[in-house]
Design a protein around this motif. Sequence first.
Motif, PDB file in Angstrom:
ATOM      1  N   SER A  38       2.127 -53.947 -14.466  1.00 59.64           N
ATOM      2  CA  SER A  38       0.806 -53.794 -13.862  1.00 59.64           C
ATOM      3  C   SER A  38      -0.100 -54.996 -14.117  1.00 59.64           C
ATOM      4  O   SER A  38      -1.324 -54.896 -14.024  1.00 59.64           O
ATOM      5  N   ASP A  40      -1.785 -58.759 -13.349  1.00 57.08           N
ATOM      6  CA  ASP A  40      -2.262 -59.446 -12.148  1.00 57.08           C
ATOM      7  C   ASP A  40      -1.210 -60.386 -11.574  1.00 57.08           C
ATOM      8  O   ASP A  40      -1.197 -60.642 -10.361  1.00 57.08           O
ATOM      9  N   ASN A 127      -3.297 -52.761  -9.400  1.00 59.07           N
ATOM     10  CA  ASN A 127      -2.150 -53.002 -10.274  1.00 59.07           C
ATOM     11  C   ASN A 127      -1.228 -51.797 -10.463  1.00 59.07           C
ATOM     12  O   ASN A 127      -0.096 -51.950 -10.909  1.00 59.07           O
TER      13      ASN A 127
END
Length: 311
Positions: A38, A40, A127
């Motif tokens: 999750s 970026d 995310n």
Amino acid sequence: MRGIFFLFLILSTFIGCKPSKTIIILSDEIKESVIYLSSDDLAGRNTGTGGIEKAAKYIEQQLKSFGVKPYFESYRDDFKAKGLDAFNIVGYIEGTDSKLKNEFVIISAHYDHIGYAKAVDNDSIANGANDNASGTSSVLAIAKYFAAKKKNKRSIMFVLFSAEELGLLGSEHLAKRLKNENLDLYSMLNFEMTGVPLKDRDYVAFLSGYDLSNMASKINEYVDSNLIGLSDIAKKYNLFVASDNYAFYKEFGLPCQSLSSCDLSNYDYYHHVDDEADKLDYDFMASLINKIIPAIEKMCDTPTKEIEMYE
């Protein structure tokens, strides 16, 4: 104490057994996996993007390091999703019983997400920590456990689906493929949003399609606790048809259900940019995984197929 331990080793050799080793899934390893999936850097893991390619490579590396073999020629099960190149990740551990190994239990989750969503505080990356890095990380932890034990009598297939967010396309593709290959499927347990605990319930997690089979009651019997319950909210919104278990149920007509601890009453960030790793409860996640593993072991080892659809 050292002498007693070595004496036990000698005696165990004569009686044909080995000292048992309890394998515990730790919250830190779950957290590490969720944080990566999750992050970026993966840009929301949308199907057909570089971000989901990174997620796939991470999952493949994890399965390989555990000793989980590819089910097909490679880990990837390729298909087209609305014109995009997509791929499920499929590994398996062969069963140890000469007959039961021909029967399969599928443990699965989807590893894709939606990519981007409405910006909040200049952040537009969705995310998908709970949806569904949590389920993906749970499946990886379970795969690691069974690969270390190597005692499952039935074969276990570990599947991470893509294109779930595009309309359950990955599971639809694989279900049809395995049905055409005459896979002897016993049951499927799909992990969907397992990152936060339910509130004010007398059970820990729920199964979608609770009333369709005896899977929930059998799991509770196998672990001797009220682990699985019925979510009225999940039933109201028919979440049974909204996750990757549904395609397998349609193709095989067998107990194929999703386990979740989130029916959207206890988490405010569904398809939201704030569905981040720091919102999840990793001690809860590890506890749930450790509690469900003995049930999966029983599912793999019973002499007959005890989990059945209701008439």
